[in-house]
Enzyme design. Structure first.
Site, PDB file in Angstrom:
ATOM      1  CB  SER A 215      11.461  15.289   9.110  1.00 46.17           C
ATOM      2  OG  SER A 215      10.815  14.404   8.234  1.00 46.17           O
TER       3      SER A 215
ATOM      4  CE  LYS B 258       3.360   8.318   7.386  1.00 43.38           C
ATOM      5  NZ  LYS B 258       3.671   8.278   5.959  1.00 43.38           N
TER       6      LYS B 258
ATOM      7  CB  ALA C  55      -1.994  -2.583  -0.688  1.00 39.69           C
TER       8      ALA C  55
ATOM      9  N   GLY D 295       0.474   1.840   4.144  1.00 41.83           N
ATOM     10  CA  GLY D 295       0.107   3.200   4.532  1.00 41.83           C
ATOM     11  C   GLY D 295       0.485   4.238   3.484  1.00 41.83           C
TER      12      GLY D 295
ATOM     13  NE  ARG E 109      -1.659  -4.249   4.395  1.00 36.86           N
ATOM     14  CZ  ARG E 109      -0.457  -3.816   4.710  1.00 36.86           C
ATOM     15  NH1 ARG E 109       0.608  -4.426   4.248  1.00 36.86           N
ATOM     16  NH2 ARG E 109      -0.319  -2.775   5.495  1.00 36.86           N
TER      17      ARG E 109
ATOM     18  CG  MET F 294       6.247   6.280  -3.082  1.00 33.79           C
ATOM     19  SD  MET F 294       4.847   6.241  -1.949  1.00 33.79           S
ATOM     20  CE  MET F 294       3.562   5.716  -3.033  1.00 33.79           C
TER      21      MET F 294
ATOM     22  CE1 TYR G 240      13.418   9.227   1.508  1.00 33.80           C
ATOM     23  CE2 TYR G 240      15.790   9.408   1.785  1.00 33.80           C
ATOM     24  CZ  TYR G 240      14.516   9.497   2.298  1.00 33.80           C
ATOM     25  OH  TYR G 240      14.342   9.855   3.607  1.00 33.80           O
TER      26      TYR G 240
HETATM   27  P1  NDP Z   1       3.812  -0.413   5.123  1.00 36.35           P
HETATM   28  O1  NDP Z   1       4.575  -1.261   6.079  1.00 36.35           O
HETATM   29  O2  NDP Z   1       2.505   0.168   5.518  1.00 36.35           O
HETATM   30  O3  NDP Z   1       3.538  -1.264   3.769  1.00 36.35           O
HETATM   31  C1  NDP Z   1       4.589  -2.000   3.179  1.00 36.35           C
HETATM   32  C2  NDP Z   1       4.162  -2.477   1.782  1.00 36.35           C
HETATM   33  O4  NDP Z   1       5.304  -3.068   1.147  1.00 36.35           O
HETATM   34  C3  NDP Z   1       3.058  -3.532   1.797  1.00 36.35           C
HETATM   35  O5  NDP Z   1       2.265  -3.356   0.660  1.00 36.35           O
HETATM   36  C4  NDP Z   1       3.874  -4.834   1.709  1.00 36.35           C
HETATM   37  O6  NDP Z   1       3.159  -5.910   1.141  1.00 36.35           O
HETATM   38  C5  NDP Z   1       4.969  -4.419   0.773  1.00 36.35           C
HETATM   39  N1  NDP Z   1       6.194  -5.226   0.883  1.00 36.35           N
HETATM   40  C6  NDP Z   1       7.049  -5.288   1.930  1.00 36.35           C
HETATM   41  N2  NDP Z   1       8.075  -6.119   1.643  1.00 36.35           N
HETATM   42  C7  NDP Z   1       7.852  -6.584   0.397  1.00 36.35           C
HETATM   43  C8  NDP Z   1       8.548  -7.489  -0.455  1.00 36.35           C
HETATM   44  N3  NDP Z   1       9.695  -8.073  -0.076  1.00 36.35           N
HETATM   45  N4  NDP Z   1       8.052  -7.741  -1.685  1.00 36.35           N
HETATM   46  C9  NDP Z   1       6.885  -7.159  -2.082  1.00 36.35           C
HETATM   47  N5  NDP Z   1       6.168  -6.304  -1.315  1.00 36.35           N
HETATM   48  C10 NDP Z   1       6.653  -6.025  -0.100  1.00 36.35           C
HETATM   49  O7  NDP Z   1       4.864   0.717   4.678  1.00 36.35           O
HETATM   50  P2  NDP Z   1       4.520   2.160   4.083  1.00 36.35           P
HETATM   51  O8  NDP Z   1       3.420   1.991   3.116  1.00 36.35           O
HETATM   52  O9  NDP Z   1       4.360   3.146   5.174  1.00 36.35           O
HETATM   53  O10 NDP Z   1       5.877   2.549   3.314  1.00 36.35           O
HETATM   54  C11 NDP Z   1       6.227   1.967   2.061  1.00 36.35           C
HETATM   55  C12 NDP Z   1       7.469   2.656   1.495  1.00 36.35           C
HETATM   56  O11 NDP Z   1       7.178   4.001   1.144  1.00 36.35           O
HETATM   57  C13 NDP Z   1       8.642   2.710   2.470  1.00 36.35           C
HETATM   58  O12 NDP Z   1       9.813   2.365   1.763  1.00 36.35           O
HETATM   59  C14 NDP Z   1       8.681   4.151   2.910  1.00 36.35           C
HETATM   60  O13 NDP Z   1       9.988   4.577   3.241  1.00 36.35           O
HETATM   61  C15 NDP Z   1       8.188   4.857   1.641  1.00 36.35           C
HETATM   62  N6  NDP Z   1       7.610   6.191   1.939  1.00 36.35           N
HETATM   63  C16 NDP Z   1       8.204   7.287   1.386  1.00 36.35           C
HETATM   64  C17 NDP Z   1       7.707   8.548   1.633  1.00 36.35           C
HETATM   65  C18 NDP Z   1       8.384   9.720   1.025  1.00 36.35           C
HETATM   66  O14 NDP Z   1       8.058  10.853   1.402  1.00 36.35           O
HETATM   67  N7  NDP Z   1       9.289   9.537   0.074  1.00 36.35           N
HETATM   68  C19 NDP Z   1       6.511   8.769   2.478  1.00 36.35           C
HETATM   69  C20 NDP Z   1       5.930   7.540   2.991  1.00 36.35           C
HETATM   70  C21 NDP Z   1       6.489   6.303   2.735  1.00 36.35           C
HETATM   71  P3  NDP Z   1       2.209  -6.880   2.059  1.00 36.35           P
HETATM   72  O15 NDP Z   1       0.902  -6.159   2.184  1.00 36.35           O
HETATM   73  O16 NDP Z   1       2.141  -8.114   1.252  1.00 36.35           O
HETATM   74  O17 NDP Z   1       2.932  -7.049   3.366  1.00 36.35           O
END
Ligand code: NDP
Length: 272
Positions: A18, A67, A130, A132, A158, A215, A217
């Site tokens: 950023s 967040k 599911a 953030g 979730r 999402m 990269y």
């Molecule tokens: P969170 O920690 O809030 O959520 C993580 C999610 O990934 C949950 O749904 C979790 O499932 C799932 N998960 C984690 N590990 C595994 C696995 N091994 N197999 C299957 N599902 C899995 O993270 P965020 O939502 O904040 O971020 C998610 C991704 O999005 C990140 O990689 C982040 O870098 C990317 N991102 C990119 C942005 C951009 O601008 N390009 C902006 C914001 C985020 P469970 O509920 O079962 O734990």
């Protein structure tokens, strides 16, 4: 002209791109800004936020894991932030009012529609995750008028909580053993790829016309996009464009100025 002080709050934060993105935006307008990554202790969000704003900060971005803390911290939240219950952009106005917004959804949709030319209207979309990030983008995706959005998460309960929070009949929850026709668009919003892992899903969700977006990269193709390519997806894109587009919306909130994102995405891509 005084220097506008900005930051991104996160933990960890060393990886954040950023600061360079916002410095490039500022250069487009000849603005003098100081945008720093701030490593915030997991229990220290409110304290750091208050200090930063009291010391004259104009605003800041918020990334994992703060967040939701930011949503609770702000005095007023935009509709996008309220739907997501999460804030990624904090600003303070001249009266001292602290406002929160969430630009992730607008950033994703701008990348999908404007940069990549992927139509959302009438499309069947599958979203993995599911957390953030997914909560943050759902309202914007729904406003693109898709036929349906199916949520698939490792922890199904979730996904159900998220779907019932939005209460939109186009939004449903599916499980990993789903069957049926391929989707038009599959978006990976999980963090599985950060550990080189792949969410569990059958390859028949991909058809000859399916477009896949991650999402996440990186300098090489993400595990999800590598899997999507092997499964026959017609188009692939990672989240670098979303990152720059959500930053552009934040910049616009702070300065009221539009920016040109294409050269910033290109420069970032070559430096990964
Ligand atoms: P969170 O920690 O809030 O959520 C993580 C999610 O990934 C949950 O749904 C979790 O499932 C799932 N998960 C984690 N590990 C595994 C696995 N091994 N197999 C299957 N599902 C899995 O993270 P965020 O939502 O904040 O971020 C998610 C991704 O999005 C990140 O990689 C982040 O870098 C990317 N991102 C990119 C942005 C951009 O601008 N390009 C902006 C914001 C985020 P469970 O509920 O079962 O734990």
């Amino acid at each position: 002209m005084t220097t506008a002080r900005l930051a991104v709050f996160g933990n960890p934060i060393g990886h954040s791109r950023s600061p360079e993105i916002h410095h490039q935006f500022a250069a487009q307008h000849g603005l003098d800004i100081e945008y720093k990554p701030l490593l915030v202790p997991v229990d220290g969000f409110d304290r750091y936020a208050r200090t930063f704003l009291t010391d004259g900060g104009l605003g800041f971005n918020v990334t994992v894991p703060f967040k939701q803390d930011a949503f609770r911290f702000v005095q007023s939240a935009s509709p996008a932030a309220t739907m997501a219950q999460a804030v990624n952009t904090v600003s303070i106005n001249e009266q001292g009012m602290v406002t929160g917004d969430n630009t992730d959804g607008a950033g994703l949709v701008t990348d999908l529609v404007n940069n990549l030319g992927w139509e959302l209207e009438g499309r069947r979309i599958l979203i993995l995750g599911a957390g953030g990030a997914v909560r943050g983008v759902l309202a914007s995706l729904l406003s693109g008028d898709p036929a349906s959005i199916s949520l698939l998460n490792r922890t199904t309960s979730r996904a159900q909580v998220v779907a019932s929070h939005f209460g939109d009949q186009r939004l449903g929850v599916v499980e990993a053993h789903l069957d049926g026709a391929p989707f038009d668009i599959v978006i990976n919003g999980t963090s599985a790829g950060l550990n080189g892992e792949l969410p569990d899903l059958p390859s028949h969700v991909i058809g000859a016309g399916t477009r896949c977006y991650d999402m996440s990269y990186g300098s090489t193709r993400t595990p999800f996009l590598a899997w999507a390519m092997r499964s026959g997806a017609v188009s692939l894109a990672d989240g670098l464009g979303m990152l720059v587009e959500q930053a552009a919306k934040s910049f616009e909130i702070w300065f009221g100025l539009p920016v040109t994102t294409a050269p910033v995405i290109e420069r970032l891509r070559t430096s990964l």
